[in-house]
Motif scaffolding. Structure first.
Motif, PDB file in Angstrom:
ATOM      1  N   ILE B  38       4.805   8.183  -3.551  1.00 49.44           N
ATOM      2  CA  ILE B  38       3.886   7.553  -4.491  1.00 49.44           C
ATOM      3  C   ILE B  38       2.572   7.383  -3.749  1.00 49.44           C
ATOM      4  O   ILE B  38       2.519   6.727  -2.706  1.00 49.44           O
ATOM      5  CB  ILE B  38       4.450   6.217  -4.992  1.00 49.44           C
ATOM      6  CG1 ILE B  38       5.724   6.504  -5.796  1.00 49.44           C
ATOM      7  CG2 ILE B  38       3.429   5.477  -5.854  1.00 49.44           C
ATOM      8  CD1 ILE B  38       6.416   5.305  -6.323  1.00 49.44           C
ATOM      9  N   VAL B  39       1.550   7.998  -4.256  1.00 50.61           N
ATOM     10  CA  VAL B  39       0.276   7.980  -3.553  1.00 50.61           C
ATOM     11  C   VAL B  39      -0.814   7.419  -4.457  1.00 50.61           C
ATOM     12  O   VAL B  39      -0.586   7.159  -5.636  1.00 50.61           O
ATOM     13  CB  VAL B  39      -0.124   9.390  -3.050  1.00 50.61           C
ATOM     14  CG1 VAL B  39       0.967   9.947  -2.165  1.00 50.61           C
ATOM     15  CG2 VAL B  39      -0.405  10.323  -4.216  1.00 50.61           C
ATOM     16  N   GLY B  40      -1.967   7.203  -3.866  1.00 47.09           N
ATOM     17  CA  GLY B  40      -3.073   6.658  -4.657  1.00 47.09           C
ATOM     18  C   GLY B  40      -3.956   5.798  -3.793  1.00 47.09           C
ATOM     19  O   GLY B  40      -3.543   5.378  -2.704  1.00 47.09           O
ATOM     20  N   SER B  44      -4.244   0.598  -5.913  1.00 44.12           N
ATOM     21  CA  SER B  44      -3.877   1.278  -7.162  1.00 44.12           C
ATOM     22  C   SER B  44      -2.546   0.779  -7.728  1.00 44.12           C
ATOM     23  O   SER B  44      -2.216   1.059  -8.874  1.00 44.12           O
ATOM     24  CB  SER B  44      -3.819   2.783  -6.926  1.00 44.12           C
ATOM     25  OG  SER B  44      -2.935   3.063  -5.864  1.00 44.12           O
ATOM     26  N   LYS B  46       0.623   0.752  -5.747  1.00 48.39           N
ATOM     27  CA  LYS B  46       1.802   1.382  -5.148  1.00 48.39           C
ATOM     28  C   LYS B  46       2.839   0.345  -4.710  1.00 48.39           C
ATOM     29  O   LYS B  46       4.018   0.439  -5.050  1.00 48.39           O
ATOM     30  CB  LYS B  46       1.382   2.220  -3.924  1.00 48.39           C
ATOM     31  CG  LYS B  46       0.374   3.314  -4.217  1.00 48.39           C
ATOM     32  CD  LYS B  46       0.062   4.133  -2.988  1.00 48.39           C
ATOM     33  CE  LYS B  46      -0.653   3.383  -1.877  1.00 48.39           C
ATOM     34  NZ  LYS B  46      -2.034   2.962  -2.237  1.00 48.39           N
ATOM     35  N   THR B  47       2.360  -0.635  -3.947  1.00 46.05           N
ATOM     36  CA  THR B  47       3.281  -1.664  -3.455  1.00 46.05           C
ATOM     37  C   THR B  47       3.886  -2.440  -4.619  1.00 46.05           C
ATOM     38  O   THR B  47       5.092  -2.732  -4.631  1.00 46.05           O
ATOM     39  CB  THR B  47       2.543  -2.617  -2.493  1.00 46.05           C
ATOM     40  OG1 THR B  47       2.085  -1.877  -1.375  1.00 46.05           O
ATOM     41  CG2 THR B  47       3.443  -3.733  -2.021  1.00 46.05           C
ATOM     42  N   ASP B 168       7.886   1.395   1.788  1.00 45.42           N
ATOM     43  CA  ASP B 168       6.466   1.173   1.506  1.00 45.42           C
ATOM     44  C   ASP B 168       5.666   1.471   2.767  1.00 45.42           C
ATOM     45  O   ASP B 168       5.728   0.722   3.739  1.00 45.42           O
ATOM     46  CB  ASP B 168       6.254  -0.282   1.058  1.00 45.42           C
ATOM     47  CG  ASP B 168       4.867  -0.498   0.481  1.00 45.42           C
ATOM     48  OD1 ASP B 168       4.129   0.492   0.315  1.00 45.42           O
ATOM     49  OD2 ASP B 168       4.520  -1.667   0.201  1.00 45.42           O
ATOM     50  N   GLU B 169       4.967   2.575   2.750  1.00 48.14           N
ATOM     51  CA  GLU B 169       4.163   3.019   3.894  1.00 48.14           C
ATOM     52  C   GLU B 169       4.923   2.942   5.215  1.00 48.14           C
ATOM     53  O   GLU B 169       4.485   2.266   6.152  1.00 48.14           O
ATOM     54  CB  GLU B 169       2.882   2.180   3.989  1.00 48.14           C
ATOM     55  CG  GLU B 169       2.213   2.074   2.635  1.00 48.14           C
ATOM     56  CD  GLU B 169       0.708   2.078   2.716  1.00 48.14           C
ATOM     57  OE1 GLU B 169       0.185   2.525   3.743  1.00 48.14           O
ATOM     58  OE2 GLU B 169       0.077   1.648   1.751  1.00 48.14           O
ATOM     59  N   SER B 200       5.875   5.153  -0.462  1.00 50.73           N
ATOM     60  CA  SER B 200       4.443   5.217  -0.718  1.00 50.73           C
ATOM     61  C   SER B 200       3.753   5.627   0.572  1.00 50.73           C
ATOM     62  O   SER B 200       4.282   5.379   1.663  1.00 50.73           O
ATOM     63  CB  SER B 200       3.929   3.854  -1.163  1.00 50.73           C
ATOM     64  OG  SER B 200       3.894   2.977  -0.060  1.00 50.73           O
ATOM     65  N   HIS B 202      -0.333   6.914   2.435  1.00 47.65           N
ATOM     66  CA  HIS B 202      -1.730   7.327   2.401  1.00 47.65           C
ATOM     67  C   HIS B 202      -1.908   8.631   3.160  1.00 47.65           C
ATOM     68  O   HIS B 202      -2.951   9.253   3.116  1.00 47.65           O
ATOM     69  CB  HIS B 202      -2.591   6.292   3.147  1.00 47.65           C
ATOM     70  CG  HIS B 202      -2.969   5.128   2.316  1.00 47.65           C
ATOM     71  ND1 HIS B 202      -2.578   3.849   2.597  1.00 47.65           N
ATOM     72  CD2 HIS B 202      -3.718   5.053   1.192  1.00 47.65           C
ATOM     73  CE1 HIS B 202      -3.070   3.034   1.691  1.00 47.65           C
ATOM     74  NE2 HIS B 202      -3.763   3.736   0.829  1.00 47.65           N
ATOM     75  N   THR B 215       0.926  10.226  -8.422  1.00 50.60           N
ATOM     76  CA  THR B 215      -0.344   9.615  -8.055  1.00 50.60           C
ATOM     77  C   THR B 215      -0.678   8.469  -9.016  1.00 50.60           C
ATOM     78  O   THR B 215      -0.664   8.637 -10.236  1.00 50.60           O
ATOM     79  CB  THR B 215      -1.484  10.649  -8.095  1.00 50.60           C
ATOM     80  OG1 THR B 215      -1.073  11.801  -7.359  1.00 50.60           O
ATOM     81  CG2 THR B 215      -2.755  10.071  -7.501  1.00 50.60           C
ATOM     82  N   LEU B 216      -0.889   7.303  -8.394  1.00 51.79           N
ATOM     83  CA  LEU B 216      -1.278   6.127  -9.188  1.00 51.79           C
ATOM     84  C   LEU B 216      -2.779   5.941  -9.082  1.00 51.79           C
ATOM     85  O   LEU B 216      -3.382   6.193  -8.037  1.00 51.79           O
ATOM     86  CB  LEU B 216      -0.606   4.867  -8.637  1.00 51.79           C
ATOM     87  CG  LEU B 216       0.817   4.515  -9.039  1.00 51.79           C
ATOM     88  CD1 LEU B 216       1.206   3.204  -8.368  1.00 51.79           C
ATOM     89  CD2 LEU B 216       0.949   4.376 -10.556  1.00 51.79           C
TER      90      LEU B 216
END
Ligand SMILES: Nc1ncnc2c1ncn2[C@@H]1O[C@H](COP(=O)(O)OP(=O)(O)OP(=O)(O)O)[C@@H](O)[C@H]1O
Ligand SMILES: [Mg+2]
Lengths: 404, 227
Positions: B38-40, B44, B46-47, B168-169, B200, B202, B215-216
């Motif tokens: 999940i990117v963005g 945006s 994601k979390t 998450d990241e 998610s 970056h 993509t969010l």
């Protein structure tokens, strides 16, 4: 494993945990020590008063204690002796023939209580013979000996072997005087006792007064102070025509002091407990808030609230359960030590002397008190750990795991 | 049937003076065995989305079905149990219990599930070997590098036999070598054991290795691409 984690968590911030453990230990130690000091103080005060003349129980003619008039004496001493010897809780007793009177030296005169004793039986009861600081306690057969307190001797400016004049009213209200020689000077823990009580041989007094052997006061000692109430009841029923009083009937102020001290102690203990609780709450709260992220992570991955709660509770309990026993054992050792060697407070001994305590305090604490304090400490620790533990549950998983 | 079904999910943060709409009607379906990024841009959502999928946060509106169970309205304690038994988590940092060793950290999750000691130890050892940390089983987190810690976290996430792993990241704090290493392990687990991963990121290198990229933008799905 949760216990294991809790235990390891305790040692994450060693310094902080050690400080908390130390303050819990010190709090308990100070509380118990204070208690032992006041208990010792009180026990000594009461013990001294009882041993130097109060006795556990006193028996008089019911009219005697109103004005201390020697004409009210105990008539049936045969029944009295028989009754006293039949009660098993009684250790010993002595008969007195007391007068109120005056002692005069060449320089001054003072009103005193003249206690007429039988030197042989007296030694089995009161402890004055052990408090002689110069001279003797009726060891020779010489007539007209008198034993006075150190403070009275000083006020009268008399020394050993000086003669003093004793004046008193006899059973028929005649004024009688006689010359007595100071053969002993005693010193008890109570300076007011020392200045107002003089001991004479009962026979000498009776000879001077021209009476036969008279008993107007009986001092009774028991083996165990706990038996005072039943023994007193027993004596009252057996000797209905006499007045039977226990030490605390006669000197209620000794009992009041006891109560007063226990109130002061409760306040003191309460303060210690409050301080302890705040210390625990504060430290544990800090430990919880500092680990917000970690606790959030634990809740996130599936550690339920009951387990998180019990983990924090365990951490607090471990700290208390280390600090508590250290404090209790430390206090026990200190109290035992000073119970044997005593604490010398002679620098402030003057005040204590006039209270009848003596300048050396022997600490003393009922084993029951250790148990009570242990229970109180564990309960306090438990209660104090509830808030930080609850606080740990309020961690919002989503919030806590957010990285910024 | 999809493993994760997100239906018209909204999330409004009301704690602030001006309410923030972090998710504005997200519809999403993830199947078993997918490897989804999940990117963005930052902010945006994601979390927020991952937290809702993981049952860490609840939607203001809409519904969520995980493994055939609607978890939209579960009570806190039920949610905790649900997470324990169905989802493996890898966070960006603070994944591990600092006072425990790598092995104990992995065991911990199985302990919560009530496994017996022998089985726990056996599986923890096996998982740590799979993530290449055989030598580090008795090390504390403070004695390991960031990449090693994240690998322990992956092992921990898998220990409970979850339906899927949320991350998450997971590589945000790692250098490129560690990032590659962690991704190798995740891809391997995905391919060999069909373990579903949703993460998610970056990081373009991470995005490149995903097989599905969602993509969010501003709380909505802008694109959803299978590679
Ligand atoms: N607790 C909160 N209270 C108010 N607003 C919040 C809260 N958490 C997140 N937001 C807002 O919601 C929006 C989405 O946040 P989110 O953290 O989901 O974004 P993100 O895509 O994960 O960003 P990043 O890439 O920086 O991690 C942002 O505008 C953020 O400011
Ligand atoms: Mg984010």
């Amino acid at each position: 494993m949760i216990q294991k984690i809790a235990w390891k968590n305790v040692w994450r911030n060693k310094l902080r945990s050690i400080i908390l453990i130390t303050s819990i230990a010190l709090g308990i130690w100070a509380g118990l020590f204070m208690m032992s000091l006041t208990t010792g103080l009180n026990t000594q005060r009461i013990g001294n008063a009882i041993n130097s003349g109060l006795g556990h129980i006193q028996i008089h003619h019911p009219e005697y204690t109103k004005e201390y008039n020697p004409k009210y004496f105990i008539k049936d001493t045969a029944l009295l002796s028989q009754t006293l010897s039949q009660i098993p809780t009684i250790k010993s007793w002595s008969y007195h023939n007391n007068f109120t009177g005056m002692i005069a030296s060449p320089t001054s005169g003072y009103g005193v209580a003249l206690i007429g004793i039988n030197p042989l039986t007296e030694k089995n009861t009161t402890s004055i013979h052990t408090k002689i600081i110069s001279g003797t306690y009726f060891t020779s057969d010489k007539k007209n000996q008198i034993v006075i307190g150190e403070k009275l001797a000083r006020k009268l400016k008399v020394e050993l072997n000086n003669k003093i004049v004793v004046t008193f009213q006899d059973t028929s209200n005649n004024i009688i005087s006689g010359a007595f020689r100071v053969t002993g000077i005693y010193k008890t823990a109570s300076s007011s006792f020392d200045e107002s009580i003089a001991f004479l041989n009962k026979k000498d007094l009776e000879k001077l007064a021209g009476t036969s052997s008279i008993v107007n006061e009986v001092i009774v000692f028991l083996d165990d102070v706990k038996d005072v109430a039943p023994t007193k009841n027993n004596l009252s029923t057996s000797l209905p025509m006499l007045q039977v009083r226990s030490w605390d009937d006669i000197s209620p102020e000794l009992g009041y002091a006891n109560e007063l001290m226990s109130i002061a102690l409760s306040v003191f203990i309460l303060i210690i407990i409050l301080a302890m609780s705040f210390g625990i709450i504060n430290t544990m709260l800090m430990a919880v808030l500092e680990r917000k992220r970690e606790l959030g992570m634990l809740i996130s991955v599936g550690m339920n609230k009951r387990k998180v709660f019990s983990m924090i509770l365990n951490e607090t309990l471990y700290i208390s359960l280390i600090g508590g026993p250290i404090g209790i054992i430390g206090a026990w050792a200190t109290i035992n030590h000073f119970g044997k060697v005593g604490i010398n407070l002679s620098s402030m001994g003057k005040g204590l002397d006039s209270l009848g305590i003596g300048s050396i305090i022997y600490t003393k604490l009922d084993s029951q008190m250790y148990l009570t304090i242990t229970i109180v400490v564990v309960l306090t620790a438990l209660l104090a750990s509830i808030y930080p533990s609850l606080r740990a549950l309020r961690m919002n998983a989503a919030e806590a795991v957010r990285q910024n | 049937m999809s493993l994760i079904q997100v239906t018209n999910v909204h999330r409004v943060y009301n704690e602030t003076d001006i309410p923030v709409s972090a998710l504005k009607g997200v519809n999403l379906s993830i199947n078993e065995g997918e490897f989804t990024a999940i990117v963005g841009p930052s902010g945006s959502g994601k979390t927020t989305l991952l937290n809702i999928i993981g049952g860490l946060d609840s939607a203001t509106d809409g519904s969520l079905e995980v493994a055939g169970k609607n978890i939209t309205h579960l009570a806190t304690n039920e949610l905790i149990d649900f997470r324990l038994n169905n989802i493996g988590f890898v966070f960006q940092a603070y994944n591990l219990i600092p006072v425990l060793t790598a092995k104990e950290n992995v065991e911990f999750i199985m302990l919560l599930q009530g496994w017996e000691k022998n089985k726990r130890e056996q599986r923890a050892m096996q998982l740590l070997e799979e993530v290449g940390l055989k030598e580090k089983v008795n090390s504390k987190p403070s004695q390991m590098s960031g990449g090693q810690q994240q690998r322990v976290a992956v092992a921990r996430a898998l220990a409970s036999h979850p339906k899927f792993v949320l991350a998450d990241e997971p590589t945000a704090n790692l250098d490129s070598a560690s990032t590659n290493n962690l991704l190798d392990i995740m891809v391997e687990l995905n391919q060999r054991e069909q373990m579903t991963f949703v993460f998610s990121t970056h990081d373009q290198r991470v995005i490149d290795r995903a097989r599905r990229v969602i993509t969010l933008e501003d709380g909505q799905i802008k694109s959803d691409i299978y590679k």
